[in-house]
Design a protein around this motif. Structure first.
Motif, PDB file in Angstrom:
ATOM      1  N   ARG A  88     -24.366  -3.568  19.441  1.00 43.58           N
ATOM      2  CA  ARG A  88     -25.519  -2.829  18.904  1.00 43.58           C
ATOM      3  C   ARG A  88     -26.575  -3.887  18.635  1.00 43.58           C
ATOM      4  O   ARG A  88     -26.328  -4.849  17.933  1.00 43.58           O
ATOM      5  CB  ARG A  88     -25.091  -2.070  17.648  1.00 43.58           C
TER       6      ARG A  88
ATOM      7  N   ASP B 121     -19.854   6.543  21.922  1.00 37.76           N
ATOM      8  CA  ASP B 121     -20.215   5.896  23.199  1.00 37.76           C
ATOM      9  C   ASP B 121     -19.311   4.720  23.560  1.00 37.76           C
ATOM     10  O   ASP B 121     -19.528   4.060  24.578  1.00 37.76           O
ATOM     11  CB  ASP B 121     -21.669   5.394  23.145  1.00 37.76           C
TER      12      ASP B 121
ATOM     13  N   ASP C  96     -22.349   7.015  16.496  1.00 36.12           N
ATOM     14  CA  ASP C  96     -22.728   7.050  17.917  1.00 36.12           C
ATOM     15  C   ASP C  96     -22.027   5.946  18.709  1.00 36.12           C
ATOM     16  O   ASP C  96     -21.598   6.169  19.841  1.00 36.12           O
ATOM     17  CB  ASP C  96     -24.251   6.915  18.040  1.00 36.12           C
TER      18      ASP C  96
HETATM   19 MG    MG Z   1     -25.257   5.255  21.965  1.00 38.09          MG
END
Ligand code: MG
Ligand code: FPP
Length: 298
Positions: A76, A71, A67
């Motif tokens: 994170r 993105d 992801d």
């Molecule tokens: Mg994301």
């Protein structure tokens, strides 16, 4: 109670016998381990439940590695993401390693569990694809939004709850419904936090979702309430980098329309529906999970 899950996940990666994989794995931020908590609270701390929790968390970690590539995320959980630090190829391959190891370990669990979890990962991937497609244009349709978050987020949580109940000989249907509603509420709160939390707390810019082309529930509720002129103005910001003035305008409209409040109330309603599904099961510790999740600030 999560230490054993953490240790087992590391052991699974260690067992591959590749020092590079282990070295990279140790740089992946740990997260809240919501799915593991849920599994252990439903099934109890048996060896099988710990195995299931480690499998689900490996798959979840893999999905976030991919992801972040999709993105183009730099961070994170407030720390540098693997894709940003080591490049997209490394992040994708590390995701594949975690993902395939999780699936290997899944084959040691009962067939019903393996099928449910494997099937939810297909839904997860379809949900992510839908999320990517939806970013092409502002999506005013709430049903499409809920279908996407069900697949992208709730399906693995639903499968986790189902599987934990299966291992413990509990009513799988009731727990699956609990998991589904918990998952939906979780994603709605995630979408709210993108608007209400500071960038320091989130570890990413505020109002990042809209910049990424994600029309989340608060935006859908706001859009419903805006007049034609303001709708046009909102649409002009879709998928763009926002300056302070633009962000302030959007935030003021969230206040005026009550769209954030309405989204939180909807998440609370989903939380109550989750609890309603297991009301006869006498498991107060699952109520705590709902509360923690709805009242969190990141
Ligand atoms: Mg994301
Ligand atoms: C986070 O969404 C993304 C997910 C919950 C699912 C991602 C799923 C895949 C990439 C497909 C499955 C792949 C594998 C390897 C199992 P978000 O971007 O809204 O949330 P964020 O703010 O945490 O990034």
């Amino acid at each position: 109670m999560l230490e054993q899950v953490e240790a087992l996940m590391r052991k699974h990666i260690e067992s591959i016998g590749d020092s590079k994989s282990l070295e990279l794995y140790e740089k992946v931020p740990k997260g809240k381990r919501l799915r593991a908590k849920l599994i252990l609270r439903i099934a109890g701390q048996t060896q099988e439940a710990i195995e299931l929790a480690s499998v689900v968390e490996l798959i979840h970690a893999a999905s976030l590695l991919h992801d972040d590539v999709i993105d183009e995320a730099d961070t994170r959980r407030g720390v540098t993401s693997i894709n940003h630090a080591f490049g997209n190829m490394t992040a994708i391959m590390l995701g594949d390693i975690l993902y395939s190891k999780g699936f290997t370990k899944l084959t040691y669990l009962p067939t019903e569990v393996a099928r449910k979890v494997a099937n939810s990962v297909t839904k997860l991937s379809v949900g992510e694809l839908l999320d990517v497609e939806l970013a092409n244009a502002f999506n005013p349709n709430q049903d499409i939004y809920f279908d996407m978050i069900y697949k992208k987020t709730a399906s693995l949580i639903e499968a986790s709850a189902f599987s934990a109940a299966f291992l413990a000989g509990k009513d799988t249907k009731k727990y699956a419904l609990y998991g589904k509603n918990l998952g939906l509420a979780f994603q709605v709160i995630d979408d709210v936090l993108d608007i209400t939390s500071s960038s320091e707390v989130l570890g990413k810019p505020a109002l990042n979702d809209f910049r990424e082309g994600k029309t989340t529930l608060p935006y859908l509720y706001m859009y419903e309430k805006l007049d034609v002129k303001d709708r046009e103005k909102l649409l002009s910001y879709f998928g763009k980098d926002l300056n302070k003035n633009d962000s302030n305008w959007i935030k003021s409209k969230f206040n005026e329309t009550g769209a954030v409040k309405k989204s939180i109330e909807y998440a609370q309603k989903l939380g109550h529906e989750a609890l309603d599904a297991i009301k006869d099961e006498n498991v107060p510790q699952l109520e705590k999970i709902i509360k923690e999740m709805i009242e969190r600030d990141f």
